[in-house]
Scaffold this motif. Structure first.
Motif, PDB file in Angstrom:
ATOM      1  N   THR A  88       0.850  -1.196   0.000  1.00 41.96           N
ATOM      2  CA  THR A  88       0.000   0.000   0.000  1.00 41.96           C
ATOM      3  C   THR A  88       0.881   1.241   0.000  1.00 41.96           C
ATOM      4  N   GLU A  89       0.557   2.186  -0.876  1.00 44.02           N
ATOM      5  CA  GLU A  89       1.270   3.457  -0.931  1.00 44.02           C
ATOM      6  C   GLU A  89       0.514   4.474  -0.080  1.00 44.02           C
ATOM      7  N   LEU A  90       1.163   4.906   0.994  1.00 46.34           N
ATOM      8  CA  LEU A  90       0.539   5.824   1.942  1.00 46.34           C
ATOM      9  C   LEU A  90       0.866   7.266   1.561  1.00 46.34           C
ATOM     10  N   PRO A  91      -0.095   8.164   1.600  1.00 45.51           N
ATOM     11  CA  PRO A  91       0.144   9.548   1.177  1.00 45.51           C
ATOM     12  C   PRO A  91       0.987  10.323   2.179  1.00 45.51           C
ATOM     13  N   THR A  92       1.661  11.343   1.688  1.00 38.27           N
ATOM     14  CA  THR A  92       2.400  12.265   2.536  1.00 38.27           C
ATOM     15  C   THR A  92       1.961  13.687   2.206  1.00 38.27           C
ATOM     16  N   THR A  93       2.436  14.614   3.002  1.00 34.29           N
ATOM     17  CA  THR A  93       2.158  16.034   2.775  1.00 34.29           C
ATOM     18  C   THR A  93       3.468  16.754   2.509  1.00 34.29           C
ATOM     19  N   ILE A  94       3.555  17.467   1.401  1.00 38.56           N
ATOM     20  CA  ILE A  94       4.730  18.283   1.116  1.00 38.56           C
ATOM     21  C   ILE A  94       4.601  19.581   1.902  1.00 38.56           C
ATOM     22  N   VAL A  95       5.574  19.841   2.757  1.00 35.52           N
ATOM     23  CA  VAL A  95       5.460  20.964   3.696  1.00 35.52           C
ATOM     24  C   VAL A  95       6.408  22.118   3.393  1.00 35.52           C
ATOM     25  N   ALA A  96       7.398  21.905   2.533  1.00 33.35           N
ATOM     26  CA  ALA A  96       8.352  22.989   2.270  1.00 33.35           C
ATOM     27  C   ALA A  96       9.130  22.710   1.000  1.00 33.35           C
ATOM     28  N   THR A  97       9.620  23.796   0.406  1.00 32.24           N
ATOM     29  CA  THR A  97      10.576  23.724  -0.686  1.00 32.24           C
ATOM     30  C   THR A  97      11.924  24.176  -0.150  1.00 32.24           C
ATOM     31  N   LEU A  98      12.929  23.324  -0.271  1.00 25.61           N
ATOM     32  CA  LEU A  98      14.248  23.608   0.282  1.00 25.61           C
ATOM     33  C   LEU A  98      15.066  24.460  -0.688  1.00 25.61           C
ATOM     34  N   PRO A  99      16.160  25.082  -0.210  1.00 25.85           N
ATOM     35  CA  PRO A  99      16.954  25.969  -1.067  1.00 25.85           C
ATOM     36  C   PRO A  99      17.447  25.329  -2.361  1.00 25.85           C
ATOM     37  N   ASP A 100      17.679  24.012  -2.359  1.00 27.68           N
ATOM     38  CA  ASP A 100      18.149  23.359  -3.579  1.00 27.68           C
ATOM     39  C   ASP A 100      17.009  22.961  -4.509  1.00 27.68           C
ATOM     40  N   GLY A 101      15.787  23.346  -4.155  1.00 26.42           N
ATOM     41  CA  GLY A 101      14.636  23.059  -4.999  1.00 26.42           C
ATOM     42  C   GLY A 101      13.921  21.764  -4.664  1.00 26.42           C
ATOM     43  N   SER A 102      14.514  20.923  -3.817  1.00 25.18           N
ATOM     44  CA  SER A 102      13.849  19.677  -3.431  1.00 25.18           C
ATOM     45  C   SER A 102      12.706  19.963  -2.464  1.00 25.18           C
ATOM     46  N   LYS A 103      11.833  19.004  -2.322  1.00 29.40           N
ATOM     47  CA  LYS A 103      10.657  19.150  -1.469  1.00 29.40           C
ATOM     48  C   LYS A 103      10.835  18.343  -0.186  1.00 29.40           C
ATOM     49  N   LYS A 104      10.378  18.930   0.904  1.00 32.65           N
ATOM     50  CA  LYS A 104      10.358  18.219   2.170  1.00 32.65           C
ATOM     51  C   LYS A 104       8.948  17.705   2.414  1.00 32.65           C
ATOM     52  N   TYR A 105       8.847  16.429   2.761  1.00 33.26           N
ATOM     53  CA  TYR A 105       7.532  15.846   3.007  1.00 33.26           C
ATOM     54  C   TYR A 105       7.465  15.291   4.424  1.00 33.26           C
ATOM     55  N   THR A 106       6.251  15.080   4.898  1.00 33.12           N
ATOM     56  CA  THR A 106       6.047  14.502   6.225  1.00 33.12           C
ATOM     57  C   THR A 106       4.821  13.605   6.205  1.00 33.12           C
ATOM     58  N   HIS A 107       4.814  12.658   7.117  1.00 32.48           N
ATOM     59  CA  HIS A 107       3.654  11.763   7.271  1.00 32.48           C
ATOM     60  C   HIS A 107       3.511  11.473   8.757  1.00 32.48           C
ATOM     61  N   ASN A 108       2.424  11.895   9.359  1.00 28.39           N
ATOM     62  CA  ASN A 108       2.241  11.673  10.794  1.00 28.39           C
ATOM     63  C   ASN A 108       0.833  11.196  11.128  1.00 28.39           C
ATOM     64  N   PHE A 109       0.180  10.596  10.158  1.00 34.72           N
ATOM     65  CA  PHE A 109      -1.151  10.054  10.423  1.00 34.72           C
ATOM     66  C   PHE A 109      -1.210   8.629   9.896  1.00 34.72           C
ATOM     67  N   THR A 110      -2.165   7.875  10.360  1.00 31.90           N
ATOM     68  CA  THR A 110      -2.384   6.468   9.987  1.00 31.90           C
ATOM     69  C   THR A 110      -1.157   5.589  10.213  1.00 31.90           C
ATOM     70  N   LEU A 111      -0.303   5.961  11.175  1.00 34.00           N
ATOM     71  CA  LEU A 111       0.843   5.117  11.471  1.00 34.00           C
ATOM     72  C   LEU A 111       0.417   3.950  12.364  1.00 34.00           C
ATOM     73  N   PRO A 112       1.106   2.828  12.255  1.00 34.98           N
ATOM     74  CA  PRO A 112       0.718   1.658  13.049  1.00 34.98           C
ATOM     75  C   PRO A 112       1.209   1.748  14.483  1.00 34.98           C
ATOM     76  N   THR A 113       0.777   0.805  15.294  1.00 41.28           N
ATOM     77  CA  THR A 113       1.381   0.602  16.606  1.00 41.28           C
ATOM     78  C   THR A 113       2.686  -0.157  16.386  1.00 41.28           C
ATOM     79  N   TRP A 114       3.775   0.400  16.902  1.00 42.54           N
ATOM     80  CA  TRP A 114       5.073  -0.261  16.756  1.00 42.54           C
ATOM     81  C   TRP A 114       5.285  -1.188  17.948  1.00 42.54           C
ATOM     82  N   TYR A 115       5.845  -2.370  17.692  1.00 49.77           N
ATOM     83  CA  TYR A 115       6.003  -3.365  18.758  1.00 49.77           C
ATOM     84  C   TYR A 115       7.475  -3.533  19.132  1.00 49.77           C
TER      85      TYR A 115
END
Length: 245
Positions: A88-115
């Motif tokens: 399954t491909e889980l979506p992320t949110t692009i939150v910033a454009t860095l000085p070199d033009g790359s994008k910073k992304y984050t994902h902080n929802f729908t994460l599992p319980t880690w054991y």
């Protein structure tokens, strides 16, 4: 007779883009140990061909797999609700454009319980704005990390317990134990009688929250021996005083 024809001319331009975008998982760090993960972050970019123009990053997705652990999760993928054999491909949110033009992304929802004691693989995959989009291929190895929320243990072997008197203690020593290795051991040295704390250079007045790094670490699991001593001439124990380590 018919007059001359005046044809209409239409121009259309487009960018030919077959360069695949690339992405990375920055957190959690590959090979790391964490009690839990509440956010995943990384970067993505769409390299421009030589002399050309890139179409840019459209979106980034994550793939989370359990690579060591309970058979209920082992070699299965997190789908946002449960562990499943299908990727399954889980979506992320692009939150910033860095000085070199790359994008910073984050994902902080729908994460599992880690054991505890399980290992997980997190990979990212980016798509660009071409039509149809170019997808990252092959994927970067990503980040494989271990869930470890069992705290290490430590003890002091010198000075001994129960309390006893010493004429001389050149080195304070002890042991520490963890299933996956010891990063460092820190200790406090307190003069109970004079109410002073050793800071590594001098005795400071007060029962202070000053911790000193001992010698001893390991990248493999099991017990280690740690020691602490100081060549500083002020590091001396005074007669008839009680100390706490």
């Amino acid at each position: 007779s018919r007059g001359p024809l005046n044809p209409s001319v239409y121009d259309k331009t487009f960018t030919y883009d077959i360069t695949r975008p690339i992405s990375r998982v920055n957190y959690p760090v590959d090979g790391g140990y964490y009690p839990t993960i509440t956010q995943i972050t990384g970067t993505a970019r769409d390299p421009a061909p030589v002399g050309g123009v890139a179409s840019g990053v459209n979106n980034v997705v994550l793939i989370i797999k359990c690579v060591e652990g309970d058979p209920l999760r082992l070699n299965k993928y997190w789908n946002g609700i449960s562990w499943d054999i299908s990727i399954t491909e889980l979506p992320t949110t692009i939150v910033a454009t860095l000085p070199d033009g790359s994008k910073k992304y984050t994902h902080n929802f729908t994460l599992p319980t880690w054991y505890d004691n399980e290992r997980y693989l997190i990979q990212s995959k980016v798509y660009d704005n071409a039509s149809p989009p170019n997808a990252e291929d092959p994927l970067h190895p990503g980040s494989t990390w271990r869930c470890d929320y069992t705290p290490p243990t430590s003890g002091i072997t010198l000075p001994e317990t129960p309390e006893k008197a010493y004429r001389y203690i050149p080195t304070i020593s002890g042991t520490a134990n963890d299933a996956y290795g010891i990063n460092k051991v820190i200790i406090r040295v307190f003069d109970i009688t004079a109410v002073k704390t050793w800071d590594g250079d001098i005795w400071q007045t007060g029962d202070l929250n000053i911790w000193l790094t001992a010698v001893g670490s390991s990248v493999v699991g099991g017990e280690i021996v740690w020691t602490y001593s100081s060549p500083d001439p002020d590091y001396v124990f005074f007669n008839n005083r009680r100390y706490r380590i």
